[in-house]
Design a protein around this motif. Structure first.
Motif, mmCIF file in Angstrom:
data_model
loop_
_atom_site.group_PDB
_atom_site.id
_atom_site.type_symbol
_atom_site.label_atom_id
_atom_site.label_comp_id
_atom_site.label_asym_id
_atom_site.label_seq_id
_atom_site.Cartn_x
_atom_site.Cartn_y
_atom_site.Cartn_z
ATOM 1 N N VAL A 73 0.849 -1.194 0.000
ATOM 2 C CA VAL A 73 0.000 0.000 0.000
ATOM 3 C C VAL A 73 0.885 1.245 0.000
ATOM 4 N N ARG A 74 0.557 2.184 -0.867
ATOM 5 C CA ARG A 74 1.263 3.460 -0.930
ATOM 6 C C ARG A 74 0.234 4.583 -0.971
ATOM 7 N N THR A 75 0.601 5.740 -0.442
ATOM 8 C CA THR A 75 -0.263 6.918 -0.507
ATOM 9 C C THR A 75 0.521 8.084 -1.090
ATOM 10 N N GLY A 76 -0.194 9.003 -1.711
ATOM 11 C CA GLY A 76 0.455 10.171 -2.282
ATOM 12 C C GLY A 76 -0.509 10.950 -3.148
ATOM 13 N N ARG A 77 0.021 11.874 -3.921
ATOM 14 C CA ARG A 77 -0.797 12.708 -4.802
ATOM 15 C C ARG A 77 -0.691 12.205 -6.227
ATOM 16 N N ALA A 78 -1.838 11.962 -6.857
ATOM 17 C CA ALA A 78 -1.854 11.531 -8.253
ATOM 18 C C ALA A 78 -1.465 12.714 -9.132
ATOM 19 N N VAL B 114 -8.481 9.561 -1.510
ATOM 20 C CA VAL B 114 -8.534 9.901 -0.087
ATOM 21 C C VAL B 114 -9.048 11.317 0.089
ATOM 22 N N ARG B 115 -8.590 12.229 -0.761
ATOM 23 C CA ARG B 115 -9.023 13.611 -0.719
ATOM 24 C C ARG B 115 -9.127 14.116 -2.140
#
Length: 292
Positions: A250-255, A283-284
């Motif tokens: 799992v990774r999170t960040g800005r597309a 997510v946002r």
């Protein structure tokens, strides 16, 4: 067999009218169009027909699909005559396999085009090709590739691509296949399945032709025009996302953007991550746009 839908069910699609608009005439975008009452999977049947010699740009619609499949192996089914369920067979010919990765994205863009034109809703895309209205999924898309015997005496096998689409038209909240789905009826759009089928198939023909032209105009690379038009329709770009990669990572960040291979480029705390396959959750939202 599925139970008879009864007299209170939505009316069937008008096969003759769709053929007149889409198959007959010198500039018609498709070579054949058939509607069946019930089928296991329009994609599976189109793959079978491709092996038997079905022509490029042949269309198969079903009033009820018992074994519909979506991306990542998810099921996608609904009561009879509540969706537009269609598969288009493409024999890409000279199109380079380097462009095949863009076909699901182009198809999603076409479905979005068709729903905006005839559905009466403001549809957007979530990468790679989820079609959303008000952040809820309104259409499922599954593109698959097979190989079929080529013409002539040589044992040459050529690629054939099937593009399957299921669009929720008149489903009620209780009939939706997943909790975060919606339908045109629930979103305040049209429930005229003939109008939706016609607009979507016309949009698919335009976008698939645009995709094929990339072979000649961009040297086996997706065109700048197509990349721009997809990016403008994609609500994922600019959003904070959570990416579930194969293997449970799992990774999170800005597309940030979609690259020329159709991959989603996400800026993470550890640098850029190019996602070719994975489950993306917004997510946002970006700039007030919510993408689901």
């Amino acid at each position: 067999m599925h139970a008879d839908p009864g007299t209170d069910s939505p009316r069937p699609l008008d096969a003759d009218a769709l053929r007149r608009a889409l198959v007959e005439g010198p500039d018609a975008p498709y070579t054949s169009l058939e509607i069946v009452e019930e089928i296991g999977s329009t994609n599976a049947e189109s793959i079978r027909r491709a092996a038997l010699g079905a022509t490029d740009r042949s269309v198969l619609l079903a009033e009820y699909q018992a074994s519909g499949r979506g991306r990542l192996g998810r099921t996608w089914t609904a009561p009879p005559r509540t969706q537009v369920v269609v598969t288009v067979l493409l024999r890409p010919g000279a199109v380079s396999p380097t462009l095949f990765g863009w076909l699901p994205l182009v198809t999603g863009l076409a479905i979005r085009d068709g729903l905006v034109a005839a559905g009466g809703v403001d549809a957007t895309l979530k990468w790679p090709n989820d079609v959303l209205v008000d952040g809820r999924k309104i259409a499922g898309i599954l593109s698959e590739m097979t190989t079929v015997p080529g013409d002539g005496d040589f044992e040459l096998r050529l690629p054939a691509l099937v593009v399957g689409v299921g669009i929720n038209v008149s489903l009620t909240q209780e009939q939706l296949p997943i909790p975060h789905a919606t339908s045109l009826a629930l979103a305040g759009g049209t429930t005229d399945r003939d109008a939706v089928a016609l607009a979507v198939l016309e949009a698919l023909a335009r976008r698939h032709a645009q995709w094929r032209r990339c072979e000649r105009g961009s040297g086996s690379s997706v065109s700048d025009e197509l990349m721009t038009e997809y990016s403008e329709a994609c609500s994922t770009l600019g959003a904070e996302v959570r990416v579930e990669l194969p293997g449970g990572i799992v990774r999170t960040g800005r597309a940030d953007h979609v690259d020329r291979e159709g991959r989603l480029v996400v800026v993470t705390p550890d640098g850029e991550l190019s996602v070719a396959a994975g489950d993306v959750t917004h997510v946002r939202p970006a700039g007030g746009r919510w993408g689901g």
